[in-house]
Motif scaffolding. Structure first.
Motif, PDB file in Angstrom:
ATOM      1  N   GLU A 185       0.828  -1.213   0.000  1.00  0.00           N
ATOM      2  CA  GLU A 185       0.000   0.000   0.000  1.00  0.00           C
ATOM      3  C   GLU A 185       0.862   1.263   0.000  1.00  0.00           C
ATOM      4  N   MET A 186       1.976   1.241   0.771  1.00  0.00           N
ATOM      5  CA  MET A 186       2.852   2.405   0.821  1.00  0.00           C
ATOM      6  C   MET A 186       3.499   2.668  -0.538  1.00  0.00           C
ATOM      7  N   VAL A 187       3.936   1.607  -1.202  1.00  0.00           N
ATOM      8  CA  VAL A 187       4.539   1.768  -2.530  1.00  0.00           C
ATOM      9  C   VAL A 187       3.518   2.310  -3.517  1.00  0.00           C
ATOM     10  N   THR A 188       2.305   1.744  -3.453  1.00  0.00           N
ATOM     11  CA  THR A 188       1.246   2.219  -4.349  1.00  0.00           C
ATOM     12  C   THR A 188       0.936   3.694  -4.108  1.00  0.00           C
ATOM     13  N   LEU A 189       0.839   4.053  -2.814  1.00  0.00           N
ATOM     14  CA  LEU A 189       0.575   5.439  -2.474  1.00  0.00           C
ATOM     15  C   LEU A 189       1.717   6.339  -2.939  1.00  0.00           C
ATOM     16  N   GLY A 190       2.962   5.871  -2.762  1.00  0.00           N
ATOM     17  CA  GLY A 190       4.109   6.657  -3.210  1.00  0.00           C
ATOM     18  C   GLY A 190       4.095   6.863  -4.717  1.00  0.00           C
ATOM     19  N   ILE A 191       3.756   5.800  -5.474  1.00  0.00           N
ATOM     20  CA  ILE A 191       3.697   5.924  -6.950  1.00  0.00           C
ATOM     21  C   ILE A 191       2.606   6.917  -7.358  1.00  0.00           C
ATOM     22  N   ILE A 192       1.452   6.822  -6.674  1.00  0.00           N
ATOM     23  CA  ILE A 192       0.363   7.762  -6.987  1.00  0.00           C
ATOM     24  C   ILE A 192       0.797   9.200  -6.724  1.00  0.00           C
ATOM     25  N   LEU A 193       1.485   9.408  -5.604  1.00  0.00           N
ATOM     26  CA  LEU A 193       1.951  10.753  -5.293  1.00  0.00           C
ATOM     27  C   LEU A 193       2.972  11.231  -6.317  1.00  0.00           C
ATOM     28  N   ILE A 194       3.885  10.358  -6.718  1.00  0.00           N
ATOM     29  CA  ILE A 194       4.892  10.748  -7.714  1.00  0.00           C
ATOM     30  C   ILE A 194       4.230  11.160  -9.018  1.00  0.00           C
ATOM     31  N   VAL A 195       3.254  10.331  -9.475  1.00  0.00           N
ATOM     32  CA  VAL A 195       2.538  10.667 -10.720  1.00  0.00           C
ATOM     33  C   VAL A 195       1.783  11.982 -10.566  1.00  0.00           C
ATOM     34  N   PHE A 196       1.111  12.130  -9.428  1.00  0.00           N
ATOM     35  CA  PHE A 196       0.346  13.357  -9.180  1.00  0.00           C
ATOM     36  C   PHE A 196       1.257  14.587  -9.191  1.00  0.00           C
ATOM     37  N   TYR A 197       2.393  14.501  -8.511  1.00  0.00           N
ATOM     38  CA  TYR A 197       3.285  15.657  -8.448  1.00  0.00           C
ATOM     39  C   TYR A 197       3.965  15.919  -9.790  1.00  0.00           C
ATOM     40  N   CYS A 198       4.221  14.867 -10.563  1.00  0.00           N
ATOM     41  CA  CYS A 198       4.803  15.081 -11.894  1.00  0.00           C
ATOM     42  C   CYS A 198       3.827  15.817 -12.802  1.00  0.00           C
ATOM     43  N   VAL A 199       2.556  15.370 -12.764  1.00  0.00           N
ATOM     44  CA  VAL A 199       1.535  16.068 -13.555  1.00  0.00           C
ATOM     45  C   VAL A 199       1.380  17.502 -13.063  1.00  0.00           C
ATOM     46  N   GLY A 200       1.363  17.666 -11.733  1.00  0.00           N
ATOM     47  CA  GLY A 200       1.264  19.017 -11.176  1.00  0.00           C
ATOM     48  C   GLY A 200       2.442  19.886 -11.568  1.00  0.00           C
ATOM     49  N   PHE A 201       3.648  19.278 -11.635  1.00  0.00           N
ATOM     50  CA  PHE A 201       4.834  20.032 -12.031  1.00  0.00           C
ATOM     51  C   PHE A 201       4.688  20.558 -13.455  1.00  0.00           C
ATOM     52  N   VAL A 202       4.170  19.709 -14.341  1.00  0.00           N
ATOM     53  CA  VAL A 202       3.984  20.142 -15.737  1.00  0.00           C
ATOM     54  C   VAL A 202       2.980  21.289 -15.811  1.00  0.00           C
ATOM     55  N   PHE A 203       1.843  21.140 -15.109  1.00  0.00           N
ATOM     56  CA  PHE A 203       0.821  22.188 -15.142  1.00  0.00           C
ATOM     57  C   PHE A 203       1.335  23.479 -14.501  1.00  0.00           C
ATOM     58  N   MET A 204       2.064  23.352 -13.399  1.00  0.00           N
ATOM     59  CA  MET A 204       2.606  24.556 -12.756  1.00  0.00           C
ATOM     60  C   MET A 204       3.633  25.237 -13.639  1.00  0.00           C
ATOM     61  N   SER A 205       4.434  24.441 -14.359  1.00  0.00           N
ATOM     62  CA  SER A 205       5.421  25.034 -15.262  1.00  0.00           C
ATOM     63  C   SER A 205       4.737  25.839 -16.360  1.00  0.00           C
ATOM     64  N   MET A 206       3.640  25.283 -16.893  1.00  0.00           N
ATOM     65  CA  MET A 206       2.951  25.952 -17.995  1.00  0.00           C
ATOM     66  C   MET A 206       2.104  27.124 -17.507  1.00  0.00           C
ATOM     67  N   ILE A 207       1.202  26.815 -16.559  1.00  0.00           N
ATOM     68  CA  ILE A 207       0.277  27.848 -16.094  1.00  0.00           C
ATOM     69  C   ILE A 207       1.010  28.887 -15.254  1.00  0.00           C
ATOM     70  N   GLY A 208       1.877  28.427 -14.341  1.00  0.00           N
ATOM     71  CA  GLY A 208       2.613  29.364 -13.501  1.00  0.00           C
ATOM     72  C   GLY A 208       3.532  30.263 -14.305  1.00  0.00           C
ATOM     73  N   GLY A 209       4.222  29.683 -15.304  1.00  0.00           N
ATOM     74  CA  GLY A 209       5.092  30.496 -16.146  1.00  0.00           C
ATOM     75  C   GLY A 209       4.319  31.558 -16.907  1.00  0.00           C
ATOM     76  N   ALA A 210       3.150  31.153 -17.430  1.00  0.00           N
ATOM     77  CA  ALA A 210       2.317  32.134 -18.144  1.00  0.00           C
ATOM     78  C   ALA A 210       1.821  33.220 -17.202  1.00  0.00           C
ATOM     79  N   ARG A 211       1.466  32.811 -15.972  1.00  0.00           N
ATOM     80  CA  ARG A 211       0.979  33.791 -14.994  1.00  0.00           C
ATOM     81  C   ARG A 211       2.073  34.783 -14.620  1.00  0.00           C
ATOM     82  N   VAL A 212       3.290  34.270 -14.390  1.00  0.00           N
ATOM     83  CA  VAL A 212       4.409  35.163 -14.061  1.00  0.00           C
ATOM     84  C   VAL A 212       4.705  36.093 -15.231  1.00  0.00           C
ATOM     85  N   LYS A 213       4.642  35.567 -16.444  1.00  0.00           N
ATOM     86  CA  LYS A 213       4.862  36.406 -17.625  1.00  0.00           C
ATOM     87  C   LYS A 213       3.830  37.513 -17.707  1.00  0.00           C
ATOM     88  N   ASN A 214       2.576  37.175 -17.399  1.00  0.00           N
ATOM     89  CA  ASN A 214       1.514  38.177 -17.431  1.00  0.00           C
ATOM     90  C   ASN A 214       1.728  39.255 -16.364  1.00  0.00           C
TER      91      ASN A 214
END
Length: 497
Positions: A185-214
């Motif tokens: 369960e811990m490994v599964t939870l860790g994998i889910i968190l890694i995937v979640f944070y990776c997706v969040g990193f991509v969205f933050m890079s795109m949306i956050g970068g655009a927001r800072v540019k604005n």
């Protein structure tokens, strides 16, 4: 052991965070990033560090909650066995067998302590619990967690009473929970968190970068506007309406600075123009007389004397102008020298009036009224220069046989100097510009009276440097009155460097 424990518990996460930080810093240093990318990189770095901490801590927290639930299940089962034991439904061997069945079913190493008054304490061990010591403290707990792969937890501790036989027994149950029970369960939870944070990193890079540019886009337009501002278009200003928050304050501040620079540059242009104008006339006169001397002055003594006198007069005029300009420049640079000393200002003012009465050719009546013994600690030469400027100005703009009154008297810690004339007066439009350099309210009168328009400006500089002030009263056709207010003692004189 303690060092090993700290390295195991805190060392690895801290080491990992430092490595990530150093790695990111090295990457950033290898590139010349813009402000927008640096800000984006900063909050993404914080995001990554938070993600690493979460990926490590959340599974551990989940494990502890699972252990609590597991302990409750084991406690409920053992409680039933203890009740049966105290009611004599089970003997000790039966209870030991039941406890071992719990161990086999739940895979939890148990230590069951049974205490009854009058008898020796009994212990039931299951699995490999007996070969391990219980943790003695917080650090020992984490040592066994990371080194042995087990979590120690007190399951239950309570007393049971048989009302029929008044038999009282105390039970305590401790357990060792192997991490392998919760690892999937811990490994599964860790994998889910890694995937979640990776997706969040991509969205933050795109949306956050655009927001800072604005957010930083006004800086880009401010830079473009600033590049277009030059001497030829100092009236250009930054757009305030399109900016917000601190950038709006910055734009307003920069616009105010540009307004001040524009005014100062305008004053400088006028100053240079006025100086050029003042020097053009005497230079032209000197050139004219020099040419006349070259043609006829060698033979005609009258022309020779006239030319020498004119050139000498214009040279003196230019010398006075240059000295006045140097005074003003030193004042602007705060290098004008002041040498305060103690003297009787009333006596000095009256002596100046006496000098003007002796050389005055306009038959004007100049009077001096002063109290005796007004001792001041000021720069005597500068104050004398100032009074001569104001009295000379009154003489110039007062008609023949007019009157000029000069007064001097103390008021508290200050001394008041009045110069009042019955001259032409000053209009309301000219009063705000009276002390500006080269300012002339009437060019025709200036040509008649002479001067360069610097006297009042120099007088104001000297008065202000003495921590004093000037008041002016005037009415067209009635005359003017200048009131110079000076302290009795000058403080912190500015010395020439």
């Amino acid at each position: 052991m303690i060092k090993k424990l700290f390295r195991g518990i805190f060392g690895f996460p801290v080491w990992l965070i430092k490595k990530i930080r150093d790695w990111i810093i090295q990457i950033f240093r290898s590139f010349h990033l813009s402000m927008r990318r640096k800000i984006t990189a900063d909050y993404l770095t914080i995001y990554v560090i938070s993600a690493v901490v979460s990926i490590v801590m959340v599974p551990l927290i989940f494990m502890f909650f699972e252990i609590d639930d597991h302990a409750d299940e084991v406690s409920n089962v053992l409680n039933q066995y203890f009740v049966s034991y105290i009611e004599d439904e089970y003997d000790y061997e039966d209870l030991e067998l039941k406890v071992n069945q719990v161990y086999l079913r739940e895979e939890v190493s148990l230590k069951v302590g049974i205490s009854e008054s009058g008898t020796e304490d009994k212990y039931i061990y299951t699995g490999d619990y007996k070969s391990y010591d219980s943790p003695t403290g917080f650090l020992d707990f984490f040592d066994k967690l990371f080194d042995k792969g087990r979590v120690s937890k007190r399951i239950i501790r309570y007393d049971l009473l048989n009302p029929d036989s008044d038999r009282l027994l105390s039970f305590s149950v401790d357990g060792y929970y192997p991490l392998r029970l919760y690892m999937p369960e811990m490994v599964t939870l860790g994998i889910i968190l890694i995937v979640f944070y990776c997706v969040g990193f991509v969205f933050m890079s795109m949306i956050g970068g655009a927001r800072v540019k604005n957010i930083l886009s006004p800086i880009f337009f401010m830079t473009k506007t600033a590049e277009q501002i030059s001497v030829s278009n100092l009236d250009l200003r930054l757009d305030v309406e399109s900016t917000k928050y601190e950038l709006k304050d910055l734009a307003i501040t920069l616009n105010d600075m540009l307004d001040r620079l524009n005014r100062d540059y305008g004053k400088q242009k006028r100053f240079v123009s006025d100086v050029s104008h003042e020097l053009r006339t005497p230079i032209s006169i000197i050139n004219g007389y020099a040419s006349m001397l070259e043609r006829w002055g060698k033979k005609d003594e009258e022309i020779l004397d006239e030319s020498i006198e004119a050139i000498k007069g214009e040279a003196v005029n230019m010398q006075i102008l240059v000295e006045n300009l140097l005074t003003l420049v030193r004042s602007d640079n705060q290098t004008l020298r002041y040498e305060p000393s103690e003297f009787d200002i009333g006596e000095m003012v009256c002596s100046i009036v006496k000098e003007f009465n002796m050389v005055n050719t306009k038959e004007q009546y100049i009077t001096c009224e002063s109290r005796d013994h007004i001792k001041v600690y000021l720069d005597e030469a500068k104050i004398k220069q100032t009074m001569r400027i104001f009295i000379d100005n009154a003489i110039k703009y007062t008609p023949e046989k007019g009157g000029i009154q000069v007064k001097c008297y103390p008021v508290g810690d200050e001394v008041y100097l009045h110069v009042k004339d019955t001259g032409i007066g000053i209009s309301k439009e000219d009063l705000p510009h009276l002390f500006e350099r080269f300012y002339r309210s009437d060019e025709s009168r200036t040509r008649q009276t002479g001067g360069h328009g610097l006297g009042l400006a120099i007088g104001k500089v000297i008065v202000i440097s003495h921590q004093g002030r000037i008041r002016v009263k005037s009415k067209i056709g009635k005359g003017s009155e200048f009131i110079i207010i000076l302290p009795l003692r000058m403080e912190d004189p500015v010395l020439e460097s």
